[in-house]
Design a protein around this motif. Structure first.
Motif, PDB file in Angstrom:
ATOM      1  N   PRO A 249     -52.723  -3.993  51.815  1.00  8.37           N
ATOM      2  CA  PRO A 249     -52.178  -4.748  50.669  1.00  8.37           C
ATOM      3  C   PRO A 249     -51.767  -3.860  49.501  1.00  8.37           C
ATOM      4  CG  PRO A 249     -54.551  -5.114  50.891  1.00  8.37           C
ATOM      5  CD  PRO A 249     -54.105  -4.416  52.126  1.00  8.37           C
ATOM      6  N   ILE A 250     -52.471  -2.744  49.287  1.00  4.92           N
ATOM      7  CA  ILE A 250     -52.067  -1.837  48.213  1.00  4.92           C
ATOM      8  C   ILE A 250     -50.663  -1.313  48.485  1.00  4.92           C
ATOM      9  CG2 ILE A 250     -52.503   0.437  47.185  1.00  4.92           C
ATOM     10  CD1 ILE A 250     -55.490  -0.136  47.471  1.00  4.92           C
ATOM     11  N   LEU A 251     -50.402  -0.896  49.723  1.00  2.00           N
ATOM     12  CA  LEU A 251     -49.055  -0.428  50.068  1.00  2.00           C
ATOM     13  C   LEU A 251     -48.030  -1.547  49.950  1.00  2.00           C
ATOM     14  CD1 LEU A 251     -49.769   1.875  53.157  1.00  2.00           C
ATOM     15  CD2 LEU A 251     -49.512   2.503  50.755  1.00  2.00           C
ATOM     16  N   PHE A 252     -48.440  -2.756  50.290  1.00  2.00           N
ATOM     17  CA  PHE A 252     -47.531  -3.904  50.162  1.00  2.00           C
ATOM     18  C   PHE A 252     -47.115  -4.101  48.707  1.00  2.00           C
ATOM     19  CE2 PHE A 252     -47.138  -8.388  49.000  1.00  2.00           C
ATOM     20  CZ  PHE A 252     -46.073  -8.788  49.802  1.00  2.00           C
ATOM     21  N   TYR A 253     -48.087  -4.069  47.790  1.00  3.97           N
ATOM     22  CA  TYR A 253     -47.772  -4.272  46.372  1.00  3.97           C
ATOM     23  C   TYR A 253     -46.923  -3.126  45.831  1.00  3.97           C
ATOM     24  CZ  TYR A 253     -51.249  -8.022  46.365  1.00  3.97           C
ATOM     25  OH  TYR A 253     -51.933  -9.181  46.628  1.00  3.97           O
ATOM     26  N   LEU A 254     -47.222  -1.907  46.252  1.00  6.63           N
ATOM     27  CA  LEU A 254     -46.437  -0.768  45.786  1.00  6.63           C
ATOM     28  C   LEU A 254     -45.006  -0.852  46.292  1.00  6.63           C
ATOM     29  CD1 LEU A 254     -48.952   2.207  46.188  1.00  6.63           C
ATOM     30  CD2 LEU A 254     -48.392   0.905  44.148  1.00  6.63           C
ATOM     31  N   ASN A 255     -44.856  -1.219  47.540  1.00  6.31           N
ATOM     32  CA  ASN A 255     -43.512  -1.344  48.106  1.00  6.31           C
ATOM     33  C   ASN A 255     -42.727  -2.450  47.405  1.00  6.31           C
ATOM     34  OD1 ASN A 255     -41.557  -0.761  50.409  1.00  6.31           O
ATOM     35  ND2 ASN A 255     -41.891  -2.948  50.695  1.00  6.31           N
ATOM     36  N   ASP A 256     -43.415  -3.521  47.055  1.00  5.56           N
ATOM     37  CA  ASP A 256     -42.761  -4.645  46.404  1.00  5.56           C
ATOM     38  C   ASP A 256     -42.349  -4.306  44.971  1.00  5.56           C
ATOM     39  OD1 ASP A 256     -41.984  -7.484  46.508  1.00  5.56           O
ATOM     40  OD2 ASP A 256     -43.549  -7.762  45.006  1.00  5.56           O
ATOM     41  N   ALA A 257     -43.086  -3.385  44.335  1.00  3.43           N
ATOM     42  CA  ALA A 257     -42.852  -3.089  42.920  1.00  3.43           C
ATOM     43  C   ALA A 257     -41.960  -1.881  42.681  1.00  3.43           C
ATOM     44  CB  ALA A 257     -44.196  -2.869  42.209  1.00  3.43           C
ATOM     45  N   ARG A 258     -41.647  -1.107  43.708  1.00  2.00           N
ATOM     46  CA  ARG A 258     -41.025   0.200  43.493  1.00  2.00           C
ATOM     47  C   ARG A 258     -39.629   0.127  42.886  1.00  2.00           C
ATOM     48  NH1 ARG A 258     -37.655   1.479  48.005  1.00  2.00           N
ATOM     49  NH2 ARG A 258     -37.878  -0.014  49.698  1.00  2.00           N
TER      50      ARG A 258
ATOM     51  N   ASP B 277     -38.659  -2.220  40.666  1.00  2.00           N
ATOM     52  CA  ASP B 277     -38.701  -3.035  39.452  1.00  2.00           C
ATOM     53  C   ASP B 277     -39.277  -2.199  38.319  1.00  2.00           C
ATOM     54  OD1 ASP B 277     -39.056  -4.868  37.466  1.00  2.00           O
ATOM     55  OD2 ASP B 277     -40.011  -6.394  38.722  1.00  2.00           O
ATOM     56  N   GLN B 278     -38.456  -1.861  37.346  1.00  6.56           N
ATOM     57  CA  GLN B 278     -38.901  -0.964  36.282  1.00  6.56           C
ATOM     58  C   GLN B 278     -39.986  -1.590  35.411  1.00  6.56           C
ATOM     59  OE1 GLN B 278     -35.049  -0.668  34.189  1.00  6.56           O
ATOM     60  NE2 GLN B 278     -36.117  -1.421  32.382  1.00  6.56           N
ATOM     61  N   SER B 279     -40.115  -2.921  35.417  1.00  6.70           N
ATOM     62  CA  SER B 279     -41.153  -3.567  34.619  1.00  6.70           C
ATOM     63  C   SER B 279     -42.520  -3.493  35.292  1.00  6.70           C
ATOM     64  CB  SER B 279     -40.790  -5.035  34.368  1.00  6.70           C
ATOM     65  OG  SER B 279     -40.840  -5.780  35.567  1.00  6.70           O
TER      66      SER B 279
ATOM     67  N   ARG C 100     -37.568   7.462  37.737  1.00  2.00           N
ATOM     68  CA  ARG C 100     -38.710   7.134  36.890  1.00  2.00           C
ATOM     69  C   ARG C 100     -40.037   7.258  37.640  1.00  2.00           C
ATOM     70  NH1 ARG C 100     -36.532   2.377  38.412  1.00  2.00           N
ATOM     71  NH2 ARG C 100     -37.891   0.931  39.527  1.00  2.00           N
ATOM     72  N   LEU C 101     -39.973   7.292  38.976  1.00  2.00           N
ATOM     73  CA  LEU C 101     -41.197   7.440  39.761  1.00  2.00           C
ATOM     74  C   LEU C 101     -41.567   8.902  39.989  1.00  2.00           C
ATOM     75  CD1 LEU C 101     -40.669   4.673  42.481  1.00  2.00           C
ATOM     76  CD2 LEU C 101     -41.986   4.535  40.364  1.00  2.00           C
ATOM     77  N   GLN C 102     -40.732   9.832  39.513  1.00  8.81           N
ATOM     78  CA  GLN C 102     -40.987  11.240  39.788  1.00  8.81           C
ATOM     79  C   GLN C 102     -42.331  11.731  39.251  1.00  8.81           C
ATOM     80  OE1 GLN C 102     -37.611  13.667  39.337  1.00  8.81           O
ATOM     81  NE2 GLN C 102     -38.600  15.539  40.011  1.00  8.81           N
ATOM     82  N   PRO C 103     -42.843  11.199  38.117  1.00  3.89           N
ATOM     83  CA  PRO C 103     -44.176  11.637  37.700  1.00  3.89           C
ATOM     84  C   PRO C 103     -45.263  11.371  38.727  1.00  3.89           C
ATOM     85  CG  PRO C 103     -43.071  10.508  35.885  1.00  3.89           C
ATOM     86  CD  PRO C 103     -42.200  10.333  37.093  1.00  3.89           C
ATOM     87  N   LEU C 104     -44.984  10.484  39.689  1.00  7.87           N
ATOM     88  CA  LEU C 104     -45.983  10.164  40.717  1.00  7.87           C
ATOM     89  C   LEU C 104     -45.864  11.053  41.948  1.00  7.87           C
ATOM     90  CD1 LEU C 104     -45.965   6.253  40.665  1.00  7.87           C
ATOM     91  CD2 LEU C 104     -47.768   7.767  39.853  1.00  7.87           C
TER      92      LEU C 104
ATOM     93  N   ALA D 159     -35.601  -6.144  33.971  1.00  9.58           N
ATOM     94  CA  ALA D 159     -36.891  -6.465  33.379  1.00  9.58           C
ATOM     95  C   ALA D 159     -36.895  -7.903  32.888  1.00  9.58           C
ATOM     96  CB  ALA D 159     -37.190  -5.511  32.228  1.00  9.58           C
ATOM     97  N   GLU D 160     -38.037  -8.578  33.064  1.00 16.24           N
ATOM     98  CA  GLU D 160     -38.163  -9.952  32.609  1.00 16.24           C
ATOM     99  C   GLU D 160     -38.381  -9.985  31.091  1.00 16.24           C
ATOM    100  OE1 GLU D 160     -37.819 -12.647  34.406  1.00 16.24           O
ATOM    101  OE2 GLU D 160     -37.390 -11.487  36.192  1.00 16.24           O
ATOM    102  N   PRO D 161     -38.073 -11.114  30.448  1.00 23.77           N
ATOM    103  CA  PRO D 161     -38.370 -11.228  29.019  1.00 23.77           C
ATOM    104  C   PRO D 161     -39.858 -11.030  28.778  1.00 23.77           C
ATOM    105  CG  PRO D 161     -36.921 -12.998  29.751  1.00 23.77           C
ATOM    106  CD  PRO D 161     -37.366 -12.269  30.979  1.00 23.77           C
ATOM    107  N   GLY D 162     -40.173 -10.306  27.727  1.00 18.22           N
ATOM    108  CA  GLY D 162     -41.568 -10.041  27.437  1.00 18.22           C
ATOM    109  C   GLY D 162     -42.150  -8.968  28.325  1.00 18.22           C
ATOM    110  N   THR D 163     -41.324  -8.090  28.816  1.00 12.40           N
ATOM    111  CA  THR D 163     -41.794  -7.027  29.696  1.00 12.40           C
ATOM    112  C   THR D 163     -42.569  -5.988  28.901  1.00 12.40           C
ATOM    113  OG1 THR D 163     -39.995  -7.303  31.257  1.00 12.40           O
ATOM    114  CG2 THR D 163     -41.023  -5.150  31.190  1.00 12.40           C
ATOM    115  N   LEU D 164     -43.637  -5.498  29.506  1.00 12.95           N
ATOM    116  CA  LEU D 164     -44.405  -4.433  28.875  1.00 12.95           C
ATOM    117  C   LEU D 164     -43.643  -3.128  28.984  1.00 12.95           C
ATOM    118  CD1 LEU D 164     -47.045  -3.310  27.673  1.00 12.95           C
ATOM    119  CD2 LEU D 164     -47.853  -2.996  30.009  1.00 12.95           C
ATOM    120  N   LYS D 165     -43.378  -2.515  27.865  1.00 13.12           N
ATOM    121  CA  LYS D 165     -42.676  -1.238  27.855  1.00 13.12           C
ATOM    122  C   LYS D 165     -43.702  -0.155  27.576  1.00 13.12           C
ATOM    123  CE  LYS D 165     -38.915   1.249  25.564  1.00 13.12           C
ATOM    124  NZ  LYS D 165     -37.936   1.202  24.468  1.00 13.12           N
ATOM    125  N   ALA D 166     -44.163   0.511  28.604  1.00  9.19           N
ATOM    126  CA  ALA D 166     -45.211   1.518  28.438  1.00  9.19           C
ATOM    127  C   ALA D 166     -44.655   2.897  28.732  1.00  9.19           C
ATOM    128  CB  ALA D 166     -46.374   1.225  29.383  1.00  9.19           C
ATOM    129  N   SER D 167     -45.181   3.892  28.061  1.00 11.95           N
ATOM    130  CA  SER D 167     -44.723   5.269  28.250  1.00 11.95           C
ATOM    131  C   SER D 167     -45.471   5.898  29.420  1.00 11.95           C
ATOM    132  CB  SER D 167     -44.956   6.067  26.966  1.00 11.95           C
ATOM    133  OG  SER D 167     -44.264   5.490  25.899  1.00 11.95           O
TER     134      SER D 167
END
Length: 748
Positions: free
Chosen positions: A401-410, A412-414, A475-479, A605-613
């Protein structure tokens, strides 16, 4: 009409409060009771009828009235806790005060001059410290509030089932009951499963929402990794001053881990019946992850020190962490309790992976980010839990499931924060030998992830997933460092990679070793070092079963030869970078073009998206401790990859791979000519029965890079956790349009 009149009276009271130019006396009960005694407003009504502008206006223009309102609301909660809320009217007063404080508190926190208000002593506000009345000293308002809410969470016939059989008209003495007998759900430390009562669940949710609002003062402080200060609300709530700390911790944990969103498996049951327990589970999860936050490594080390105490020493009751929630978590050790927790978390995380023939017939929960944070905290604070997770293949129930969530989110910048927490968990697990060993179990599931079809093990799944992520957005390069460190850590234990995953690793090396990419940043050479270390580990320790990888290395041997002869003089570096500029190549475009199976366009990004550094994620050398396993099994610290010794080690790894190709290429060419082989399966069969015993140097020690907590990652987790909580609490929108300073909210 009654309800409309009630709202009208409540609104009039709010208007009176904002328009009064003189302070209203605290003894004017007729005025203050308008806010809670004669109304039946919902929490949504309170948020609608008490606008943000009017709260700020009272705060600035009539501060004494706002202070009295808070004091009187807390006073009524304390009275309700003392009396046990025997009547419906008293319960309604408690709920109204709870909702009003939930609405007001964020506006107290956003003003630096007001933050200390709840920690001041208001005459007459505090409960006596003992029943004999020997000490009349008043408590700070915050302590009175937290103790009252804790009492109310175990109030018979309000939030728990009453055990009283005779004279039901008389309330039980809430100050004398043993709340450990009223734990909300069976599980850790409690065997009985109370009957579900949706009214009790709703009341618990209201109180937990107020608790979460109290703890949210952290959102109004700017991020500062150097800050050592603890959240005073959490510190007191989780201290020995709270006599309900143990039953509260177990109630919250058991409610989460016992929850089954599918239930009896009746299709579409979630569309037919409302599920109040799901909302309670979400609130309990958020309270848990907030209260389990700690100050740097000191608390974690204290937890581990208490955990590692021998049986003889346990009789002396080692202190452990001051935070009792962390203390209790670190001491969970019974196998049945560890199994209950792991199965509960795995069941909830695997919920989106449940496949049925009827589309959307099963309930889908949305609290996966909170679950990942809780799992992280369990692994970090309780090493017995981590060892239990890794001692069997149950860890794979968490991996998929961790890989599933990561694959689903990769794409989406939000959801970059979700990517980080998932990768950090994999990094933590990969530091343990058993994780690498368990990955050799065949992968037979068909999870809905857009990855290439393959036949192999969970290790193949992990490698293929890493290739897809590192082929993703810049944006994923730091990982990238973290992702490849995970592969390095597990590589000595991978017995048989499939051809698909072997090719993915070679594709990565080919992309990362191109001159323009290698020289474009000072850290990019680390990625090549990591991949060379992966190949070296597999060749040295698992050569016999990895004919697919050996074959792929032979086919791509020119990549290694080019890398070994790569010119590194300033003129050559400048030429490579100039070539990149002329061609207009982006930093990751060649990696993207290499293989983008299943890639998707980035979602807006959805409205109200968290913009984190999150690009400021600490480097891998800052969040890992590099050790090697010696012959006696002890761990010995070794330098990080920036040191000359580490560079020499990586160069040696590359030399061994080149040595492998020199040894095997002539043999493969000879057998192809002699036997006229054109089918790669025959070559693989030859390699499968080959050996390099005595031909390669003595195997080097296995190097493991274990996750190491530090101030930077602690700050990142705090920011991510509160960002998730902010975005998940939209009904009512507790913190919307307040001056949050911990992170930035990007509204679209």
């Amino acid at each position: 009409m009654g309800n409309a009149d009630s709202k009208l009276h409540f609104r009039k009271a709010v208007i009176q409060l904002t328009t009064k130019t003189r302070p209203v006396e605290a003894t004017d009960d007729a005025f203050w009771d308008q806010f809670w005694a004669d109304t039946s407003t919902t929490v949504q009504d309170v948020f609608a009828l008490v606008p943000a502008a009017e709260i700020r206006a009272v705060r600035e223009e009539s501060p004494s009235n706002l202070a009295t309102l808070c004091y009187k609301a807390v006073e009524r909660l304390v009275q309700g806790a003392d009396s046990g809320c025997p009547s419906d009217k008293e319960r309604q007063i408690v709920l109204n005060c709870t909702r009003l404080l939930t609405r007001i508190l964020p506006y107290i926190f956003e003003d630096a001059d007001w933050r200390g208000f709840f920690w001041s002593t208001v005459p007459g506000a505090g409960r006596r410290l003992d029943d004999d009345g020997d000490d009349d000293e008043a408590r700070p308002l915050a302590e009175s509030l937290l103790l009252a809410v804790s009492d109310l969470l175990f109030c018979p016939d309000f939030t728990v089932q009453s055990h009283k059989k005779n004279n039901p008209d008389t309330a039980e003495d809430i100050q004398s009951i043993d709340s450990c007998e009223y734990i909300w759900e069976a599980g850790v430390g409690f065997a009985q499963s109370p009957l579900l009562n949706y009214v009790h669940d709703l009341n618990r949710m209201e109180l937990l929402k107020l608790l979460l609002t109290c703890f949210s003062e952290a959102m109004y402080l700017p991020p500062s990794p150097e800050s050592k200060s603890l959240n005073p609300w959490v510190t007191f709530f989780c201290s020995a001053e709270n006599r309900h700390a143990l039953p509260l911790f177990t109630s919250l944990l058991n409610v989460v881990c016992a929850y089954d969103p599918v239930g009896y498996g009746i299709p579409y049951n979630h569309l037919l019946f409302s599920d109040h327990r799901e909302q309670l589970v979400e609130q309990a999860l958020q309270i848990l992850i907030v209260t389990l936050e700690h100050d740097g490594g000191s608390a974690a080390s204290a937890a581990l020190q208490a955990l590692n105490t021998s049986a003889a020493e346990e009789e002396q009751e080692p202190a452990g962490p001051d935070n009792l929630f962390v203390n209790y978590l670190s001491r969970i050790h019974r196998e049945e309790d560890l199994s209950f927790i792991l199965k509960g978390l795995a069941r909830l995380l695997n919920n989106p992976l449940v496949q049925t023939y009827l589309p959307r017939s099963t309930k889908r929960i949305q609290c996966h980010q909170e679950l990942l944070i809780l799992f992280w905290k369990f692994c970090d604070f309780n090493k017995k839990f981590l060892f239990y997770v890794l001692k069997s293949s149950d860890v794979l129930e968490m991996l998929v499931p961790i890989l599933f969530y990561l694959n689903d989110a990769r794409a989406d910048q939000s959801r970059v924060g979700l990517m980080h927490i998932g990768v950090f968990i994999l990094l933590l697990l990969s530091g343990e030998r058993n994780f690498g060993v368990r990955l050799n179990k065949p992968y037979t599931l068909r999870v809905p992830m857009d990855i290439p079809v393959f036949t192999g093990t969970h290790a193949d799944l992990l490698v293929i997933f890493h290739k897809i992520i590192t082929s993703g957005h810049q944006r994923l390069q730091p990982l990238f460092d973290c992702l490849l460190t995970i592969i390095v850590n597990i590589s000595p234990y991978l017995k048989s990679l499939s051809m698909v995953s072997a090719n993915k690793l070679l594709h990565l090396l080919e992309a990362f070793s191109t001159p323009w990419f290698l020289f474009s940043t000072p850290q990019n050479h680390h990625l090549v070092f990591f991949l060379l270390e992966v190949f070296n580990n597999i060749i040295q320790y698992q050569f016999d079963g990895n004919c697919n990888l050996v074959y792929s290395i032979i086919r791509k041997r020119n990549v290694f030869h080019h890398l070994a002869n790569l010119p590194s003089d300033p003129a050559s570096i400048q030429k490579a970078l100039q070539k990149k500029k002329k061609s207009g190549i982006s930093r990751t475009s060649s990696i993207e073009n290499e293989s983008m199976e299943g890639s998707r366009p980035a979602a807006p990004a959805e409205p109200g998206t968290l913009k984190a550094s999150l690009e400021a994620t600490p480097g891998i050398d800052k969040i890992t401790e590099k050790s090697q396993v010696s012959e006696d099994g002890t761990m010995v610290a070794v330098p990080h990859s920036d040191s000359p010794q580490a560079a020499d080690s990586s160069a040696a790894a590359g030399a061994r791979v080149v040595c492998l190709s020199f040894l095997l290429v002539p043999q493969v060419e000879k057998i192809c000519i002699d036997k006229g082989l054109t089918d790669e399966s025959e070559i693989l069969k030859f390699l499968q029965h080959g050996t390099l015993v005595g031909l390669l140097p003595v195997p080097h020690p296995i190097l493991i890079r274990k996750y190491q907590a530090n101030a930077g990652t602690a700050m990142w987790f705090r920011t991510y956790m509160w960002g998730v909580i902010y975005l998940r609490n939209v009904d009512p929108p507790i913190w919307y349009d307040t001056d949050i300073r911990l992170f930035e909210i990007q509204r679209i």
